[in-house]
Design a protein around this motif. Sequence first.
Motif, PDB file in Angstrom:
ATOM      1  N   ILE A  14      38.504  42.732  27.249  1.00  0.00           N
ATOM      2  CA  ILE A  14      37.499  42.784  28.325  1.00  0.00           C
ATOM      3  C   ILE A  14      37.956  43.801  29.374  1.00  0.00           C
ATOM      4  CG2 ILE A  14      36.631  40.440  28.006  1.00  0.00           C
ATOM      5  CD1 ILE A  14      38.330  39.543  30.371  1.00  0.00           C
ATOM      6  N   PRO A  15      37.028  44.554  29.930  1.00  0.00           N
ATOM      7  CA  PRO A  15      37.421  45.552  30.932  1.00  0.00           C
ATOM      8  C   PRO A  15      37.758  44.918  32.275  1.00  0.00           C
ATOM      9  CG  PRO A  15      35.053  45.595  30.604  1.00  0.00           C
ATOM     10  CD  PRO A  15      35.610  44.605  29.610  1.00  0.00           C
ATOM     11  N   ASP A  16      38.634  45.604  33.012  1.00  0.00           N
ATOM     12  CA  ASP A  16      38.867  45.198  34.395  1.00  0.00           C
ATOM     13  C   ASP A  16      37.545  45.282  35.132  1.00  0.00           C
ATOM     14  OD1 ASP A  16      41.573  44.548  34.702  1.00  0.00           O
ATOM     15  OD2 ASP A  16      42.157  46.655  34.858  1.00  0.00           O
ATOM     16  N   PRO A  17      37.194  44.275  35.917  1.00  0.00           N
ATOM     17  CA  PRO A  17      35.933  44.361  36.665  1.00  0.00           C
ATOM     18  C   PRO A  17      36.034  45.413  37.763  1.00  0.00           C
ATOM     19  CG  PRO A  17      37.133  42.379  37.255  1.00  0.00           C
ATOM     20  CD  PRO A  17      37.901  43.027  36.156  1.00  0.00           C
ATOM     21  N   LEU A  18      34.892  45.941  38.147  1.00  0.00           N
ATOM     22  CA  LEU A  18      34.857  46.870  39.272  1.00  0.00           C
ATOM     23  C   LEU A  18      33.860  46.362  40.290  1.00  0.00           C
ATOM     24  CD1 LEU A  18      32.034  48.560  38.708  1.00  0.00           C
ATOM     25  CD2 LEU A  18      33.513  49.938  37.299  1.00  0.00           C
ATOM     26  N   ARG A  19      33.959  46.851  41.505  1.00  0.00           N
ATOM     27  CA  ARG A  19      33.007  46.477  42.554  1.00  0.00           C
ATOM     28  C   ARG A  19      31.860  47.467  42.508  1.00  0.00           C
ATOM     29  NH1 ARG A  19      36.798  46.315  47.484  1.00  0.00           N
ATOM     30  NH2 ARG A  19      38.603  45.557  46.387  1.00  0.00           N
ATOM     31  N   PRO A  29      32.054  49.451  33.298  1.00  0.00           N
ATOM     32  CA  PRO A  29      33.344  49.762  32.685  1.00  0.00           C
ATOM     33  C   PRO A  29      33.390  49.319  31.223  1.00  0.00           C
ATOM     34  CG  PRO A  29      33.516  47.734  33.903  1.00  0.00           C
ATOM     35  CD  PRO A  29      32.107  48.234  34.104  1.00  0.00           C
ATOM     36  N   THR A  30      34.236  49.983  30.455  1.00  0.00           N
ATOM     37  CA  THR A  30      34.633  49.512  29.127  1.00  0.00           C
ATOM     38  C   THR A  30      36.144  49.293  29.200  1.00  0.00           C
ATOM     39  OG1 THR A  30      35.108  51.697  28.177  1.00  0.00           O
ATOM     40  CG2 THR A  30      32.809  50.922  28.070  1.00  0.00           C
ATOM     41  N   THR A  31      36.765  48.937  28.111  1.00  0.00           N
ATOM     42  CA  THR A  31      38.204  48.688  28.166  1.00  0.00           C
ATOM     43  C   THR A  31      38.998  49.955  28.456  1.00  0.00           C
ATOM     44  OG1 THR A  31      38.336  48.899  25.764  1.00  0.00           O
ATOM     45  CG2 THR A  31      38.148  46.663  26.668  1.00  0.00           C
TER      46      THR A  31
END
Length: 169
Positions: A14-19, A29-31
């Motif tokens: 799972i990708p890091d979340p972004l704001r 985002p992707t991984t």
Amino acid sequence: MTLTSVLPSLRRTIPDPLRPAKWPEYTHPTTDDVIIAGVSLRRLVELCETPCVHTADALVPGSHSNPALRADASVVMVTVEGVHAGEAGERVVLVDAELTSIAALWEETRLLGRVSTAPARESVILGGADGGTPSARGHASLPADLREGDLLAIPCRGAVCLHDVRVPA
């Protein structure tokens, strides 16, 4: 604190979340990449080399993804030129761009092109390819295994022009 910061091995799936309000409209985002309105930032770097810039409509903060009618947001992609220990023991990341004239949102800086499962570590980002007099200084939380040649995406407020970030030859 996010799940991927607590368990960095989850970044493989799972990708890091972004704001979203800190990035241009239609960003996800992707991984190992960030896609903005269908444009892969990794692919953009392959075509244009670094530093390069992608500009799109900004979002109104707190609006749940409503576009700002007269505002832009940009993302600057840079290559890591070196990772060193600073004089005070901090980790210093040198990049191949001039960063003095951009309104960078350093806390949202992301690694592109590979998935790192290393824990995040506070880093000082210095612009300017030679690493001499720092042109800009930013603080970002980046993977502990960051190395020369890695790509970083740095979101910025406003429209950034390529000549603003190119290091003079």
